[in-house]
Design an enzyme around this catalytic site. Sequence first.
Site, PDB file in Angstrom:
ATOM      1  N   GLY A   9      44.881 -35.922  -8.182  1.00 36.94           N
ATOM      2  CA  GLY A   9      44.038 -34.811  -8.621  1.00 36.94           C
ATOM      3  C   GLY A   9      44.230 -34.561 -10.104  1.00 36.94           C
ATOM      4  N   GLY A  12      42.124 -32.309 -12.380  1.00 34.11           N
ATOM      5  CA  GLY A  12      41.969 -30.907 -11.998  1.00 34.11           C
ATOM      6  C   GLY A  12      42.759 -29.955 -12.875  1.00 34.11           C
ATOM      7  N   ALA A  15      46.786 -29.982 -12.517  1.00 39.10           N
ATOM      8  CA  ALA A  15      47.357 -31.129 -13.204  1.00 39.10           C
ATOM      9  C   ALA A  15      47.280 -30.963 -14.716  1.00 39.10           C
ATOM     10  CB  ALA A  15      46.634 -32.407 -12.774  1.00 39.10           C
ATOM     11  N   ASP A  40      42.997 -40.079  -9.688  1.00 34.10           N
ATOM     12  CA  ASP A  40      41.970 -39.186  -9.155  1.00 34.10           C
ATOM     13  C   ASP A  40      40.949 -40.023  -8.383  1.00 34.10           C
ATOM     14  OD1 ASP A  40      40.205 -36.871  -8.774  1.00 34.10           O
ATOM     15  OD2 ASP A  40      41.356 -35.969 -10.412  1.00 34.10           O
ATOM     16  N   ARG A  90      39.095 -25.987   0.981  1.00 29.90           N
ATOM     17  CA  ARG A  90      38.308 -25.381   2.057  1.00 29.90           C
ATOM     18  C   ARG A  90      37.052 -24.761   1.465  1.00 29.90           C
ATOM     19  NH1 ARG A  90      40.837 -21.836   6.987  1.00 29.90           N
ATOM     20  NH2 ARG A  90      38.969 -21.661   8.248  1.00 29.90           N
ATOM     21  N   ILE A 127      51.256 -30.566  -3.029  1.00 24.86           N
ATOM     22  CA  ILE A 127      50.755 -29.265  -3.474  1.00 24.86           C
ATOM     23  C   ILE A 127      49.433 -28.946  -2.816  1.00 24.86           C
ATOM     24  CG2 ILE A 127      49.946 -27.953  -5.481  1.00 24.86           C
ATOM     25  CD1 ILE A 127      52.434 -30.762  -5.960  1.00 24.86           C
ATOM     26  N   ASN A 129      46.562 -28.066  -0.469  1.00 29.68           N
ATOM     27  CA  ASN A 129      46.628 -27.312   0.785  1.00 29.68           C
ATOM     28  C   ASN A 129      45.770 -27.921   1.898  1.00 29.68           C
ATOM     29  OD1 ASN A 129      48.415 -25.210   0.069  1.00 29.68           O
ATOM     30  ND2 ASN A 129      46.805 -24.317  -1.207  1.00 29.68           N
ATOM     31  N   ASP A 157      55.547 -19.480  -4.166  1.00 27.20           N
ATOM     32  CA  ASP A 157      55.741 -18.264  -3.371  1.00 27.20           C
ATOM     33  C   ASP A 157      57.092 -17.631  -3.674  1.00 27.20           C
ATOM     34  OD1 ASP A 157      53.263 -18.783  -1.855  1.00 27.20           O
ATOM     35  OD2 ASP A 157      54.403 -20.461  -1.050  1.00 27.20           O
ATOM     36  N   HIS A 185      53.121 -22.474   3.660  1.00 24.28           N
ATOM     37  CA  HIS A 185      52.497 -21.986   2.430  1.00 24.28           C
ATOM     38  C   HIS A 185      51.113 -21.470   2.803  1.00 24.28           C
ATOM     39  CE1 HIS A 185      51.223 -21.542  -1.661  1.00 24.28           C
ATOM     40  NE2 HIS A 185      50.234 -22.414  -1.486  1.00 24.28           N
TER      41      HIS A 185
END
Length: 330
Positions: A9, A12, A15, A40, A90, A127, A129, A157, A185
Site C-alpha cells: 500500500g 497510500g 505509507a 502497491d 470497507r 496494519i 484492517n 490504540d 483492533h
Amino acid sequence: MALRVVVTGAAGQIAYALMYALAKGDVFGPKQPIELVLLDISGMEEALRGLVMELTDCALPLLTKIIPTVDYAVGFKDVDVAILVGAMPRREGMERKDLLKANVKIFKGQGEAINEHAKKNVKVVVIGNPANTNALICKKYAKDIPAENFTALTRLDQNRAQAQVAERLGIPNNDVWNCIIWGNHSSTQYPDVRAATALVNGKEVKVHEAVKDENWLKNEFIKTVQLRGAAVIKARKLSSAMSAAKAICDHLRDWWNGTPDGRWVSMGVISDGSYGVEAGLMYSFPVKCKADHTYEIVKDLDVNDFSREKMDQTQNELKDEMKMAMEFWW
C-alpha cells in the site's frame, strides 16, 4: 549490510507518512542502512514513481536503494521486514463477510509470496484492517515462516490510551507506561490501565490511583480509545495516517531493539492460551521484546471480573471473524 524492508500500500497516505522515518533511521537505528521496497497494486506505478522521486530528493544517507513494484515476487524478495499496510477498505454497504472474503484473497497471496520469496526469519506487521484477522490469514499461507513472526498493529490504540491518561493527569506522554490493549483492533478492544504506571510530581503511582475516577476509567476512557479511529475520520474525512505511521515505527522499533526492563507494549500476536484466550487467535497482549527481535507475552497480570468480561467480548469477535474468514480459505 542493508536491511530490506517492504511496505505494501506504498502509494497510500499511511505509507507516505511512514517512509521518511523508516529511511532516516528512526526505527532500525541511526547506523543501519536500509533498502525500501515500495509495493502497491497495478495501476499505482506513477504514484510510486513520484514517491521514489521524493525519497531520492530527501538525500538520506542510510537509504541505499529504492525498489518500486507491483509484483509480489519482486516486492517480497529477500525482505527482512514486511509492513503490510494495504488492504481492502470497507466500503459503504459492504458486509463484514464481503470485506473478509476480499482480504482473504489479498493476504493469501501475500502470505504465499512471503513464504516463497522472503527471508525465513522475516518479521511481519499487519496494519490493513481487519488487522488481527488479516495477520492470521497471512500466517496461514506462509507455512514455512514461524507463527511468532506475524503480528498485528495495536500500538496505535496503546498510544491513544497513554495519551488520554497523560492528558487527564496533566503530565507528559512519556510519564505514562504499561497501558495494555487486549484483543482486537476494533471497537471491542479493551484498553486497560490497571497495571499501568504514571510519574506524578516525581513519584511513580499506579494510574488507577492517580486518576481517582473509576467512572471515567470504565466508561469515557474506554469508549474514547475504542472509537478514536472513527472520530478522526469524522473530523478529517480521512483515516488516521500520521498517528498510524508513528505507531508502526514504535511497534517495529521495540520489536527490533527490545523494551526497557519493567516496560511492556501491546502487539497482536498468536495466542498461546495465556489469560484464557483461545490458542491460535491473533490477539493483542502485553509483550516484552528482546534485542534479538523476539518477544514474550507478559504473564500473571491480575484480571478482575470487569476485565474478564471485556477480554472475552473482544475474543468472541475475533473468533467470529476467524470463522468467517475460514469459509474462504482454500
